[in-house]
Design an enzyme around this catalytic site. Structure first.
Site, short mmCIF file in Angstrom:
data_model
loop_
_atom_site.label_atom_id
_atom_site.label_comp_id
_atom_site.label_asym_id
_atom_site.label_seq_id
_atom_site.Cartn_x
_atom_site.Cartn_y
_atom_site.Cartn_z
N GLY A 50 -22.12 21.91 -11.42
CA GLY A 50 -20.96 21.95 -12.29
C GLY A 50 -21.35 22.39 -13.68
O GLY A 50 -21.80 23.51 -13.88
N ALA A 51 -21.18 21.51 -14.65
CA ALA A 51 -21.45 21.79 -16.06
C ALA A 51 -20.62 22.98 -16.53
O ALA A 51 -21.14 23.94 -17.09
CB ALA A 51 -22.94 21.99 -16.32
N HIS A 52 -19.32 22.87 -16.28
CA HIS A 52 -18.37 23.89 -16.74
C HIS A 52 -16.96 23.30 -16.67
O HIS A 52 -16.76 22.20 -16.17
CB HIS A 52 -18.46 25.17 -15.90
N ALA A 53 -16.01 24.06 -17.19
CA ALA A 53 -14.59 23.72 -17.09
C ALA A 53 -13.85 24.95 -16.60
O ALA A 53 -14.39 26.06 -16.61
CB ALA A 53 -14.05 23.29 -18.46
N ARG A 98 -16.71 19.25 -16.10
CA ARG A 98 -17.17 18.43 -14.99
C ARG A 98 -18.65 18.65 -14.74
O ARG A 98 -19.16 19.77 -14.85
CB ARG A 98 -16.38 18.69 -13.72
#
Length: 141
Positions: A50-53, A98
């Site tokens: 993840g580590a993005h929106a 997230r």
């Protein structure tokens, strides 16, 4: 959208001595039509994903096997969800940062998405996300 719009949703579970069955209907059990399905598996211990929106994408995430955590951040608050049952899933609305972590051995994460893959829908820089999220109401660009 505020973090409170993201929520765990229990799916139908049909119990049978021969094995259980669970199903998902877009627009019925989850608040969008399903246009893409993908899954994460063989995630090495200690890794995160993840580590993005997403600007516009709605997602529904299910632990098909094993378990993992999802940390959601709306720019003001964070909340951790632990997924470990295949008949529960997490609805993630747009504009939520997230991160998925704490994958168990054999963990499989299935994601149902409201749109096909669109690179322009991603926000991959957390500072950019915070600037957009705190500029409410935000416009999906």
């Amino acid at each position: 959208m505020p973090l409170n719009d993201c929520r765990l949703i229990e799916l139908p579970k049909i119990s049978d001595p021969r094995g259980n069955l669970t199903f998902v209907e877009g627009g019925n059990h989850i608040p969008f039509d399903i246009k893409r399905v993908y899954y994460l598996y063989d995630v090495p211990g200690g890794s995160d994903r993840g580590a993005h929106a997403h600007k516009n994408l709605h997602q529904f995430v299910v632990a098909m096997s094993g378990s993992f955590d999802i940390v959601l951040d709306d720019g003001d608050r964070q909340r951790r969800f632990h997924l470990n049952r295949s008949y529960y899933g997490l609805y993630i609305c747009p504009m939520m940062w997230r991160t998925l972590d704490n994958f168990s051995s054999g963990g499989v994460c299935m994601v149902l998405a409201s749109e096909p893959y669109t690179p322009d829908d991603y926000i991959r820089d957390h500072d950019e996300f915070l600037a957009r999220a705190r500029h409410k109401p935000f416009a999906a660009a």
